[in-house]
Structure formats: structure tokens, C-alpha cells
Design an enzyme around this catalytic site. Structure first.
Site, PDB file in Angstrom:
ATOM      1  N   LEU A  12      69.159   5.873 -81.448  1.00 36.26           N
ATOM      2  CA  LEU A  12      69.917   7.032 -80.974  1.00 36.26           C
ATOM      3  C   LEU A  12      69.360   7.494 -79.629  1.00 36.26           C
ATOM      4  O   LEU A  12      68.194   7.872 -79.531  1.00 36.26           O
ATOM      5  CB  LEU A  12      69.832   8.171 -81.992  1.00 36.26           C
ATOM      6  CG  LEU A  12      70.216   7.795 -83.426  1.00 36.26           C
ATOM      7  CD1 LEU A  12      70.221   9.025 -84.311  1.00 36.26           C
ATOM      8  CD2 LEU A  12      71.574   7.108 -83.467  1.00 36.26           C
ATOM      9  N   ALA A  14      71.715   9.176 -77.104  1.00 35.43           N
ATOM     10  CA  ALA A  14      72.831   9.768 -76.361  1.00 35.43           C
ATOM     11  C   ALA A  14      72.599  11.226 -76.003  1.00 35.43           C
ATOM     12  O   ALA A  14      73.292  11.781 -75.158  1.00 35.43           O
ATOM     13  CB  ALA A  14      74.112   9.639 -77.180  1.00 35.43           C
ATOM     14  N   GLY A  15      71.624  11.840 -76.666  1.00 38.57           N
ATOM     15  CA  GLY A  15      71.435  13.283 -76.485  1.00 38.57           C
ATOM     16  C   GLY A  15      71.058  13.646 -75.061  1.00 38.57           C
ATOM     17  O   GLY A  15      70.514  12.832 -74.311  1.00 38.57           O
ATOM     18  N   ARG A  19      66.170  20.494 -73.656  1.00 36.76           N
ATOM     19  CA  ARG A  19      64.871  21.167 -73.564  1.00 36.76           C
ATOM     20  C   ARG A  19      63.938  20.518 -72.533  1.00 36.76           C
ATOM     21  O   ARG A  19      62.899  21.061 -72.207  1.00 36.76           O
ATOM     22  CB  ARG A  19      64.217  21.190 -74.958  1.00 36.76           C
ATOM     23  CG  ARG A  19      64.923  22.111 -75.925  1.00 36.76           C
ATOM     24  CD  ARG A  19      64.536  21.851 -77.376  1.00 36.76           C
ATOM     25  NE  ARG A  19      65.216  20.675 -77.933  1.00 36.76           N
ATOM     26  CZ  ARG A  19      65.048  20.236 -79.177  1.00 36.76           C
ATOM     27  NH1 ARG A  19      64.212  20.854 -79.989  1.00 36.76           N
ATOM     28  NH2 ARG A  19      65.704  19.165 -79.610  1.00 36.76           N
ATOM     29  N   GLU A 168      67.180  21.244 -91.308  1.00 35.24           N
ATOM     30  CA  GLU A 168      66.811  21.416 -89.901  1.00 35.24           C
ATOM     31  C   GLU A 168      66.131  22.764 -89.696  1.00 35.24           C
ATOM     32  O   GLU A 168      66.432  23.735 -90.402  1.00 35.24           O
ATOM     33  CB  GLU A 168      68.056  21.313 -89.011  1.00 35.24           C
ATOM     34  CG  GLU A 168      68.633  19.922 -88.921  1.00 35.24           C
ATOM     35  CD  GLU A 168      67.581  18.875 -88.575  1.00 35.24           C
ATOM     36  OE1 GLU A 168      66.971  18.972 -87.508  1.00 35.24           O
ATOM     37  OE2 GLU A 168      67.361  17.961 -89.400  1.00 35.24           O
ATOM     38  N   LYS A 365      50.061  -2.600 -42.344  1.00 34.49           N
ATOM     39  CA  LYS A 365      51.442  -2.661 -42.817  1.00 34.49           C
ATOM     40  C   LYS A 365      51.982  -4.041 -42.511  1.00 34.49           C
ATOM     41  O   LYS A 365      51.889  -4.466 -41.366  1.00 34.49           O
ATOM     42  CB  LYS A 365      52.290  -1.588 -42.131  1.00 34.49           C
ATOM     43  CG  LYS A 365      53.651  -1.433 -42.770  1.00 34.49           C
ATOM     44  CD  LYS A 365      54.790  -1.278 -41.791  1.00 34.49           C
ATOM     45  CE  LYS A 365      55.153  -2.553 -41.082  1.00 34.49           C
ATOM     46  NZ  LYS A 365      56.289  -2.440 -40.170  1.00 34.49           N
ATOM     47  N   TYR A 401      55.839  -0.738 -32.490  1.00 34.52           N
ATOM     48  CA  TYR A 401      57.153  -0.097 -32.541  1.00 34.52           C
ATOM     49  C   TYR A 401      57.455   0.493 -31.179  1.00 34.52           C
ATOM     50  O   TYR A 401      56.684   1.298 -30.653  1.00 34.52           O
ATOM     51  CB  TYR A 401      57.106   0.995 -33.621  1.00 34.52           C
ATOM     52  CG  TYR A 401      58.418   1.710 -33.863  1.00 34.52           C
ATOM     53  CD1 TYR A 401      59.595   0.991 -34.086  1.00 34.52           C
ATOM     54  CD2 TYR A 401      58.470   3.097 -33.885  1.00 34.52           C
ATOM     55  CE1 TYR A 401      60.787   1.648 -34.321  1.00 34.52           C
ATOM     56  CE2 TYR A 401      59.656   3.766 -34.132  1.00 34.52           C
ATOM     57  CZ  TYR A 401      60.817   3.029 -34.345  1.00 34.52           C
ATOM     58  OH  TYR A 401      62.006   3.684 -34.579  1.00 34.52           O
ATOM     59  N   ARG A 454      40.571  -2.909 -17.466  1.00 32.59           N
ATOM     60  CA  ARG A 454      39.802  -1.665 -17.396  1.00 32.59           C
ATOM     61  C   ARG A 454      39.682  -1.268 -15.955  1.00 32.59           C
ATOM     62  O   ARG A 454      39.539  -2.119 -15.092  1.00 32.59           O
ATOM     63  CB  ARG A 454      38.371  -1.905 -17.872  1.00 32.59           C
ATOM     64  CG  ARG A 454      38.128  -1.872 -19.305  1.00 32.59           C
ATOM     65  CD  ARG A 454      36.619  -1.930 -19.450  1.00 32.59           C
ATOM     66  NE  ARG A 454      36.243  -2.512 -20.715  1.00 32.59           N
ATOM     67  CZ  ARG A 454      35.102  -3.163 -20.900  1.00 32.59           C
ATOM     68  NH1 ARG A 454      34.271  -3.356 -19.890  1.00 32.59           N
ATOM     69  NH2 ARG A 454      34.806  -3.625 -22.075  1.00 32.59           N
TER      70      ARG A 454
HETATM   71  C1  UD1 Z   1      66.202  15.199 -85.280  1.00 27.99           C
HETATM   72  C2  UD1 Z   1      66.401  15.343 -86.802  1.00 27.99           C
HETATM   73  C3  UD1 Z   1      65.226  16.115 -87.386  1.00 27.99           C
HETATM   74  C4  UD1 Z   1      63.925  15.407 -87.044  1.00 27.99           C
HETATM   75  C5  UD1 Z   1      63.797  15.173 -85.533  1.00 27.99           C
HETATM   76  C6  UD1 Z   1      62.614  14.265 -85.261  1.00 27.99           C
HETATM   77  C7  UD1 Z   1      68.813  15.459 -87.220  1.00 27.99           C
HETATM   78  C8  UD1 Z   1      69.954  16.347 -87.521  1.00 27.99           C
HETATM   79  N1  UD1 Z   1      67.635  16.043 -87.056  1.00 27.99           N
HETATM   80  O1  UD1 Z   1      66.214  16.509 -84.737  1.00 27.99           O
HETATM   81  O2  UD1 Z   1      65.370  16.222 -88.785  1.00 27.99           O
HETATM   82  O3  UD1 Z   1      62.832  16.184 -87.513  1.00 27.99           O
HETATM   83  O4  UD1 Z   1      64.965  14.518 -85.019  1.00 27.99           O
HETATM   84  O5  UD1 Z   1      62.359  14.151 -83.883  1.00 27.99           O
HETATM   85  O6  UD1 Z   1      68.988  14.268 -87.152  1.00 27.99           O
HETATM   86  N2  UD1 Z   1      71.242  11.931 -80.360  1.00 27.99           N
HETATM   87  C9  UD1 Z   1      72.376  11.189 -80.135  1.00 27.99           C
HETATM   88  N3  UD1 Z   1      73.576  11.776 -80.232  1.00 27.99           N
HETATM   89  C10 UD1 Z   1      73.730  13.070 -80.586  1.00 27.99           C
HETATM   90  C11 UD1 Z   1      72.570  13.829 -80.837  1.00 27.99           C
HETATM   91  C12 UD1 Z   1      71.328  13.236 -80.726  1.00 27.99           C
HETATM   92  O7  UD1 Z   1      72.300  10.010 -79.804  1.00 27.99           O
HETATM   93  O8  UD1 Z   1      74.878  13.537 -80.664  1.00 27.99           O
HETATM   94  C13 UD1 Z   1      69.929  11.281 -80.240  1.00 27.99           C
HETATM   95  C14 UD1 Z   1      69.036  11.904 -79.178  1.00 27.99           C
HETATM   96  O9  UD1 Z   1      69.220  11.247 -77.934  1.00 27.99           O
HETATM   97  C15 UD1 Z   1      67.639  11.677 -79.736  1.00 27.99           C
HETATM   98  C16 UD1 Z   1      67.851  11.623 -81.229  1.00 27.99           C
HETATM   99  O10 UD1 Z   1      69.231  11.419 -81.444  1.00 27.99           O
HETATM  100  O11 UD1 Z   1      67.089  10.445 -79.316  1.00 27.99           O
HETATM  101  C17 UD1 Z   1      67.421  12.912 -81.909  1.00 27.99           C
HETATM  102  O12 UD1 Z   1      68.164  13.971 -81.371  1.00 27.99           O
HETATM  103  P1  UD1 Z   1      67.518  15.380 -81.105  1.00 27.99           P
HETATM  104  O13 UD1 Z   1      68.543  16.282 -80.547  1.00 27.99           O
HETATM  105  O14 UD1 Z   1      66.246  15.251 -80.378  1.00 27.99           O
HETATM  106  O15 UD1 Z   1      67.247  15.821 -82.622  1.00 27.99           O
HETATM  107  P2  UD1 Z   1      66.190  16.842 -83.144  1.00 27.99           P
HETATM  108  O16 UD1 Z   1      66.724  18.219 -83.005  1.00 27.99           O
HETATM  109  O17 UD1 Z   1      64.862  16.546 -82.589  1.00 27.99           O
HETATM  110 CA    CA Z   2      64.002  14.973 -81.094  1.00 25.26          CA
END
Ligand code: UD1
Ligand code: CA
Length: 502
Positions: A12, A14-15, A19, A168, A365, A401, A454
Site C-alpha cells: 500500500l 497511495a496515501g 502528516r 483505529e 573539475k 572559461y 614576467r
Molecule cells: C494503518 C492501520 C493501523 C496501523 C498503522 C500501522 C488501517 C485502517 N489502519 O494506519 O491499524 O496501526 O497503519 O502503521 O489500515 N494507503 C493507501 N491508500 C489509502 C490509504 C492508505 O494506499 O487510501 C497506504 C498509505 O500509503 C500507507 C499505508 O496505506 O503506506 C497506511 O496508511 P496510513 O494512512 O499511514 O495508515 P495509518 O493511519 O498509519
Molecule cells: Ca502509517
């Protein structure tokens, strides 16, 4: 990996990583010189017997570009786009059908992991997988116990200790927030259950997202075997959500790299103050002093010394080289037994051959310094080719140069260049030539010739004293007296210990 199980991996990534407060997608933030996603990809390759799917979304184009650049290390994988980031469950909902479509054989189990957990090791992931298999589980999640669990999903267990669900942080009650066992975000799930559970996810929570973690409770309610593998290495499971976590990951990764180098025979005087990228190699018996930074594709041979505060970026250093204090080397090569520094700046495209010396306050260089040649003090040499056994005097500079173009300077074998010479390029100094100190070279110098430009010196008796008297009447003329030989400082200064205090 056991061959009776066909394992696919979903990463995963895509997030947005809100933060992180960054324009760069979170998973592209580097740890020890490698984007975090790279660590997840390499780990995935170690457990996957089948395809790997990477879910991208925020900054998809740059994430794709990175994956293509390092493609050879990661293949086979497929990139799945999650155009709206509706949660971790939604992300897996996109990846699952894509994997089915693109795999010749369907997987019997899926490892799901996050792209933001760079410290996770293969040993821990393998332990999770083995435990899952030994328990005949449907779903096993990786957990750990943290002194400060805030921000993470908490693992809620029954009175008997079995896993019930993950809640969560934002959805947790005050009591649930007290739980210190957390969900790392790494799972192994049996394929048929995953497919069914994904179809049942609902966005009913504080964030209105499809939580992947909801499949845990679903499994429990259906009477499936849901297990947790608790790892006691809580540093390894750090999920990077902020730059503070990024620094924690960076520090730990660098510690591991230094430890690996030391176990391979490299002496590191202070591992807390040496920064080495994951891609760097260092040969045995090389000594790294405090403050050394080795970046990118830097490769250092055996028996080298790199002194304090030197930074090497994409530099190739052969065996026996000494790099003295505070040098910078970029995209350059240094051959055996050469000595660089202190305080030298070797810029891209430079080659320093065997036993050559590039000394104090010298900037190169795109310059080649031949075997045994010396450029020891206060020089700038750009676009210059130097043959063997050449001596370049202190303060010599190339004027490469003209405001429009860069021009070449060639200095053939056995040339001696006196101090404070300017070489106005393009210019060639023939083999064995001698250039007098203070010369401005504007024309080629033939082999074995003396090049000199010189103005002859004249001494005007008493002029300095007269001028002093004129400008500052309080100073008496020196009466033409010169200082006596015995008043002059001795030619060798005496260095002594301070007297012992009583
Ligand atoms: C998530 C878990 C949490 C865990 C934590 C560990 C869920 C609901 N929660 O929370 O239980 O303790 O990870 O680090 O799963 N991502 C996507 N698509 C999305 C949302 C997220 O690909 O729509 C990916 C993000 O890029 C990231 C990963 O999923 O790599 C986790 O997402 P993040 O938003 O960091 O989740 P946490 O709030 O940390
Ligand atoms: Ca995370």
C-alpha cells in the site's frame, strides 16, 4: 518460501502522507538514500512466489518513475492506481482483482504490507508467514507492544487472549486507547477469505474510510482462525507518518549499515557520526573517521583511510587511498595509493591516477591527474589533462572559461609548473617543459622548453622608507639601516612543550 503456498504481495503506497507536510509522496522519502517504498519492494520480492502489486495514488507519476528506474531489482510487479484514497481497505480492493487478472496462477495467500515501514526485516516477515502456516490460520497480523502506542490501531483481545479486532486510534474509546499492543499494518491472509471480506467492507468509522483492519473482526465473527504474531522489536515496526518517525528510521537504518560494514572488516571510529547510504560498499581494513559521509554509488576499496568530515558522492576509490580531513569528492575516481586533501574539492568527471597527490585547498573539475603527479596547494584546475610525474606549483590556476565556452588545458608528462601560474586555455604544455613561477601562459609551450612571462624586477633604494615618512610623519626614516643577520628569525622554528606548571 514453502512451495505448497503460492504467495502474492500487495504494497500500500497511495496515501498522501499529510502528516509529512511535503510535496513529495510519503513513500518516496528516502531512508539511508533509498526511498521507503524500495525497502518494501525488496522485502516483497523475498516472500512473493507470485506477482507483487503496488497501490499508488498520491503522486502516482513520481512513484511510477521511481519504480521504473529501479525496475530490475523489483520485477515482477504491477502498479495499480487508486485514484481516490478512500482507505487501506479500498486500496486492497483495487489491487486484488488486478493481481488476479495479471497472474498466470492465482495466489493461495496474500501478504499485505505498507510502503511506509522501512525498518521491517525479512526475518520478521518470514516469522509471521511461518507462524501463520503452522497455525493453519486464515488471517495473521503482525503486532508489537509499544510504550507509546498513540496513533496506531490497537489490537483488542478477548478475556481469553484471542484476537477480536483492531480499532483505529481515532475510533478508540478511552479504555481501548490504554491498550499498548498495536497493529503494524503487515498481514497474511488466505485468498478466498480475503476476496469475500473485501466485498463486505463499509466506511463506517471516524474517517469515513474503508479500513482494511475491519477484515480482522469479520474473520473472527465467521469463526475463522485469526492470529497475531507479536514481535518484540518495536523499532523495526515503526510506521513513518511524520518527519520525526523518518528520523528514527534513518538513524536505525544507518546504524544497521555501519554494523554490517564493521562485521565485514571496516573500522568505524564513531558509528554514530558516520553516514553511509545503503548502496555504498567499503573494503576491508579501511578506516572511516568521525563525520565521514558516503553517498549514492560510492565504492571504497581496501586499506583506505577517510578522515574526518569528508563527503564522497558517487565516488570510486581504489585500494590504499588516503582522503585527509574535510574533502569533497563527487562523481570522480581515485586510483590506488593516491592522497587527497586536506580540504580538497574534487568535482564531477575527475580522475586521479595512482600515487598522485591533490592537496590543500585544491579544486578540480573534469580534470585528470596522471600517475605520480602532484597538485598540492591552492589550485583550481578545470577541463585539464595532466600526464605523469607533473608538479603543479602552489596557486596555479587554469583559466578555462572565457565567458562563453569551456576550454581544455593539456599538461604532458614530466612538466614542472612553478607557483602562481595562470594557464589560459586552450593551451598545451609539452612534455618536460618548465614554466617559471608567476607566468601567465597564453601560448602553447614546446616540449622541454622554458615558458616565462614576467616583467624584470627593479629595486628602488629607499623608496619604501621615504613613502612611509611621507604618509605617516610620526615614523622616522630607517636611516637606510637594514636589520642585522642575527636579528632575523632562525630558519627552523623550534617547537617546544610549554613549561610544566608548578
Ligand atoms: C494503518 C492501520 C493501523 C496501523 C498503522 C500501522 C488501517 C485502517 N489502519 O494506519 O491499524 O496501526 O497503519 O502503521 O489500515 N494507503 C493507501 N491508500 C489509502 C490509504 C492508505 O494506499 O487510501 C497506504 C498509505 O500509503 C500507507 C499505508 O496505506 O503506506 C497506511 O496508511 P496510513 O494512512 O499511514 O495508515 P495509518 O493511519 O498509519
Ligand atoms: Ca502509517
Amino acid at each position: 518460501m514453502s512451495s505448497q503456498f503460492n504467495t502474492s504481495v500487495i504494497i500500500l503506497a497511495a496515501g498522501q502522507g499529510t502528516r509529512m507536510k511535503s510535496t513529495l509522496p510519503k513513500v518516496l522519502h528516502a531512508v539511508a538514500g533509498r526511498p521507503m517504498l524500495g525497502y518494501a519492494m525488496l522485502l516483497a520480492r523475498q516472500v512473493a512466489s507470485n506477482n507483487v502489486a503496488v497501490v499508488v495514488g498520491h503522486g502516482a507519476d513520481s512513484v511510477r518513475t521511481y519504480l521504473t528506474q529501479d525496475k530490475a531489482q523489483f520485477e515482477p510487479f504491477l502498479v495499480v492506481e487508486q485514484s481516490q484514497q478512500l482507505g487501506t481497505g479500498h486500496a486492497v480492493q483495487q489491487a486484488y482483482p488486478a493481481l488476479i487478472r495479471h497472474s498466470s496462477e492465482s495466489a493461495s495467500q496474500y501478504v499485505i504490507m505498507c510502503g511506509d515501514t522501512p525498518l521491517l526485516t525479512a526475518a520478521t516477515l518470514m516469522a509471521l508467514v511461518s507462524y501463520h502456516q503452522s497455525q493453519g490460520a486464515t488471517l495473521t497480523l503482525l503486532t508489537t507492544v509499544l510504550p507509546d502506542p498513540s496513533g496506531y490501531g490497537r489490537v483488542i483481545r478477548s478475556a481469553g487472549g484471542t484476537v477480536c479486532r483492531v480499532v483505529e486510534d481515532r475510533d478508540a474509546s478511552a479504555e481501548e486507547k490504554q491498550v499498548s499492543e498495536i497493529n503494524v499494518g503487515t498481514y497474511i491472509v488466505e485468498a478466498t477469505f480475503l476476496e469475500k471480506a473485501l466485498g463486505q467492507l463499509k466506511p463506517q468509522n471516524a474517517q469515513g474510510e474503508y479500513y482494511l483492519t475491519d477484515i480482522i473482526e469479520m474473520g473472527v465473527q465467521e469463526g475463522k482462525t485469526v492470529m497475531a504474531w507479536v514481535t518484540d522489536d518495536c523499532l523495526e515496526t515503526t510506521g513513518v507518518n511524520t518527519r520525526v518517525h523518518l528520523a528514527v528510521a534513518e538513524k536505525e537504518m544507518r546504524r544497521r549499515i555501519c554494523e554490517r560494514l564493521m562485521l565485514d572488516g571496516v573500522t568505524i571510529l564513531d558509528p554514530d557520526r558516520v553516514v553511509v547510504d545503503h548502496s555504498v560498499t567499503v573494503g576491508r581494513d579501511t578506516v572511516l573517521h568521525p563525520g565521514v559521509i558516503l553517498e549514492g554509488e560510492t565504492h571504497v576499496g581496501e586499506d583506505c583511510t577517510i578522515q574526518a568530515n569528508s563527503r564522497l558522492t558517487n565516488a570510486i576509490v581504489h585500494r590504499g587511498v588516503k582522503i585527509l580531513d574535510a574533502c569533497i569528492l563527487q562523481e570522480s575516481m581515485v586510483e590506488e595509493d593516491a592522497v587527497i586533501g586536506p580540504m580538497a574539492h574534487v568535482r564531477p568527471g575527475s580522475v586521479i591516477h595512482k600515487k598522485a597527490k591533490v592537496g590543500n585547498f585544491v579544486e578540480l573539475k573534469k580534470t585528470e591527474v596522471g600517475e605520480g603527479s602532484k597538485v598540492n596547494h591552492l589550485s583550481y584546475l578545470g577541463d585539464t589533462w595532466i600526464g605523469r610525474n607533473v608538479n603543479v606549483g602552489a596557486g596555479t590556476i587554469t583559466c578555462n572559461y572565457d565567458g562563453y565556452r569551456k576550454e581544455q588545458t593539456v599538461i604532458e608528462d614530466d612538466v614542472f609548473i612553478g607557483s602562481d601560474v595562470q594557464l589560459i586555455a586552450p593551451v598545451t604544455i609539452g612534455a618536460g617543459a618548465l614554466i617559471a613561477a608567476g607566468t601567465t601562459v597564453t601560448e602553447n609551450v614546446p616540449a622541454n622548453a622554458l615558458g616565462i612571462s614576467r616583467t624584470p624586477q627593479t629595486n628602488k633604494e629607499g623608496t619604501a622608507a621615504r613613502r612611509r615618512a611621507l604618509l605617516d610623519p610620526s615614523v622616522l626614516p630607517a636611516n637606510g639601516k637594514t636589520c642585522q643577520a642575527e636579528d632575523r628569525p632562525v630558519s627552523t622554528p623550534v617547537v617546544q612543550k610549554p613549561p610544566e606548571s608548578s
